[in-house]
Enzyme design. Structure first.
Site, PDB file in Angstrom:
ATOM      1  N   ASP A 123       0.883  -1.167   0.000  1.00  0.00           N
ATOM      2  CA  ASP A 123       0.000   0.000   0.000  1.00  0.00           C
ATOM      3  C   ASP A 123       0.918   1.214   0.000  1.00  0.00           C
ATOM      4  O   ASP A 123       1.824   1.307   0.837  1.00  0.00           O
ATOM      5  CB  ASP A 123      -0.882  -0.031   1.251  1.00  0.00           C
ATOM      6  CG  ASP A 123      -1.860   1.138   1.332  1.00  0.00           C
ATOM      7  OD1 ASP A 123      -1.553   2.219   0.782  1.00  0.00           O
ATOM      8  OD2 ASP A 123      -2.916   0.988   1.963  1.00  0.00           O
ATOM      9  N   CYS A 126       1.362   3.045   3.385  1.00  0.00           N
ATOM     10  CA  CYS A 126       1.790   2.262   4.550  1.00  0.00           C
ATOM     11  C   CYS A 126       3.237   2.599   4.915  1.00  0.00           C
ATOM     12  O   CYS A 126       4.134   2.523   4.064  1.00  0.00           O
ATOM     13  CB  CYS A 126       1.634   0.776   4.218  1.00  0.00           C
ATOM     14  SG  CYS A 126       2.680  -0.348   5.125  1.00  0.00           S
ATOM     15  N   CYS A 129       5.639  -0.224   4.372  1.00  0.00           N
ATOM     16  CA  CYS A 129       5.811  -0.452   2.932  1.00  0.00           C
ATOM     17  C   CYS A 129       6.802   0.555   2.367  1.00  0.00           C
ATOM     18  O   CYS A 129       7.628   0.228   1.505  1.00  0.00           O
ATOM     19  CB  CYS A 129       4.477  -0.315   2.209  1.00  0.00           C
ATOM     20  SG  CYS A 129       3.251  -1.556   2.657  1.00  0.00           S
ATOM     21  N   ARG A 153      -5.288  -0.674   1.693  1.00  0.00           N
ATOM     22  CA  ARG A 153      -5.917  -1.071   2.957  1.00  0.00           C
ATOM     23  C   ARG A 153      -7.246  -0.378   3.196  1.00  0.00           C
ATOM     24  O   ARG A 153      -8.108  -0.912   3.900  1.00  0.00           O
ATOM     25  CB  ARG A 153      -4.962  -0.785   4.119  1.00  0.00           C
ATOM     26  CG  ARG A 153      -3.671  -1.578   4.084  1.00  0.00           C
ATOM     27  CD  ARG A 153      -2.685  -1.050   5.098  1.00  0.00           C
ATOM     28  NE  ARG A 153      -2.350   0.355   4.853  1.00  0.00           N
ATOM     29  CZ  ARG A 153      -1.783   1.159   5.731  1.00  0.00           C
ATOM     30  NH1 ARG A 153      -1.459   0.698   6.931  1.00  0.00           N
ATOM     31  NH2 ARG A 153      -1.502   2.417   5.422  1.00  0.00           N
TER      32      ARG A 153
END
Length: 238
Positions: A123, A126, A129, A153
């Site tokens: 994502d 994120c 991430c 998400r």
């Protein structure tokens, strides 16, 4: 403990069993789950436990009694096979089979000297991430090719979803991915894409957050993994 996954032949057999048409006796189970719980059932197959069937839905794997009376969310472990996780083994086979549909639709950061390939649900908003992506050169240097799959998400009706579509549809998706994860504005773009399908697939096979990493044997590792730890995990399954 031995690796929980069997040979590719056994994994393929599992997938074929799970994806096969359900027997007539399984139809009431499918109908009852869909009508009572609102889940979409893609397959009903035998489970390792007598009296239970294995049910694959759009929200993951479950178990049910053969008459449809009882519905379970559970993990099945085989005590006679060194606590082998039968649920995870079945899911691993399904993950590998399902990944084939995204063979040409991932955003791929390829290692020059490729030794391993991992699929990473990501994502762009994120934090972990973004940390993972800041270290993408470290993964590539260790021979790890990273194939990004989309998992917005916030869901399919969200800004992150629309932004991830723009990444996938960008003229240079790798550049757009890097920019998006650096919190830079990216140009809005649209095209035929599989962002929604990737997200839905993730939900089916146990992804609940990001990053989630699928190893070459179908194992799912939740959360951020530094390059050295990911390399060690790959060595154990290869």
């Amino acid at each position: 403990m031995k690796n929980i996954f069997k040979s590719a032949l056994v994994a393929t057999s599992l997938v074929m069993s799970l994806m096969a048409c359900a027997e007539p006796s399984a139809s009431p189970v499918k109908d009852k789950i869909e009508s009572t719980l609102g889940l979409q059932v893609s397959s009903v197959a035998d489970s390792p436990v007598p009296g239970l069937v294995q049910v694959m839905t759009d929200r993951g794997m479950f178990y049910a009694s053969k008459d449809g009376t009882y519905f379970l969310q559970a993990r099945i472990f085989n005590l006679d096979e060194e606590m082998r996780n039968e649920t995870e083994e079945a899911l691993g086979a399904i993950r590998l089979e399902g990944l084939q549909q995204f063979q040409d639709s991932a955003v791929v950061f390829k290692a020059e000297d490729e030794k391993y390939v991992v699929n990473v649900f990501t994502d762009i908003t994120c934090g972990y991430c973004r940390k993972f992506h800041r270290e993408i050169a470290n993964y590539n240097d260790r021979g790890i090719t990273v194939r990004y799959l989309a998992f917005p998400r916030a869901g399919l009706n969200s800004k992150p979803y629309n932004d991830m579509v723009s990444v996938w549809c960008a003229e240079d998706p790798l550049e757009a991915m890097t920019a998006a994860k650096a919190d830079e504005e990216i140009a809005s773009a649209s095209c035929k894409n599989s962002v929604a399908q990737q997200y839905q697939f993730g939900q089916r096979v146990g992804v609940t957050g990001t990053p989630n990493i699928i190893l070459p044997d179908g194992t799912l590792i939740p959360g951020y993994q530094p390059a050295d730890q990911l390399e060690q995990a790959l060595k154990q399954v290869m």
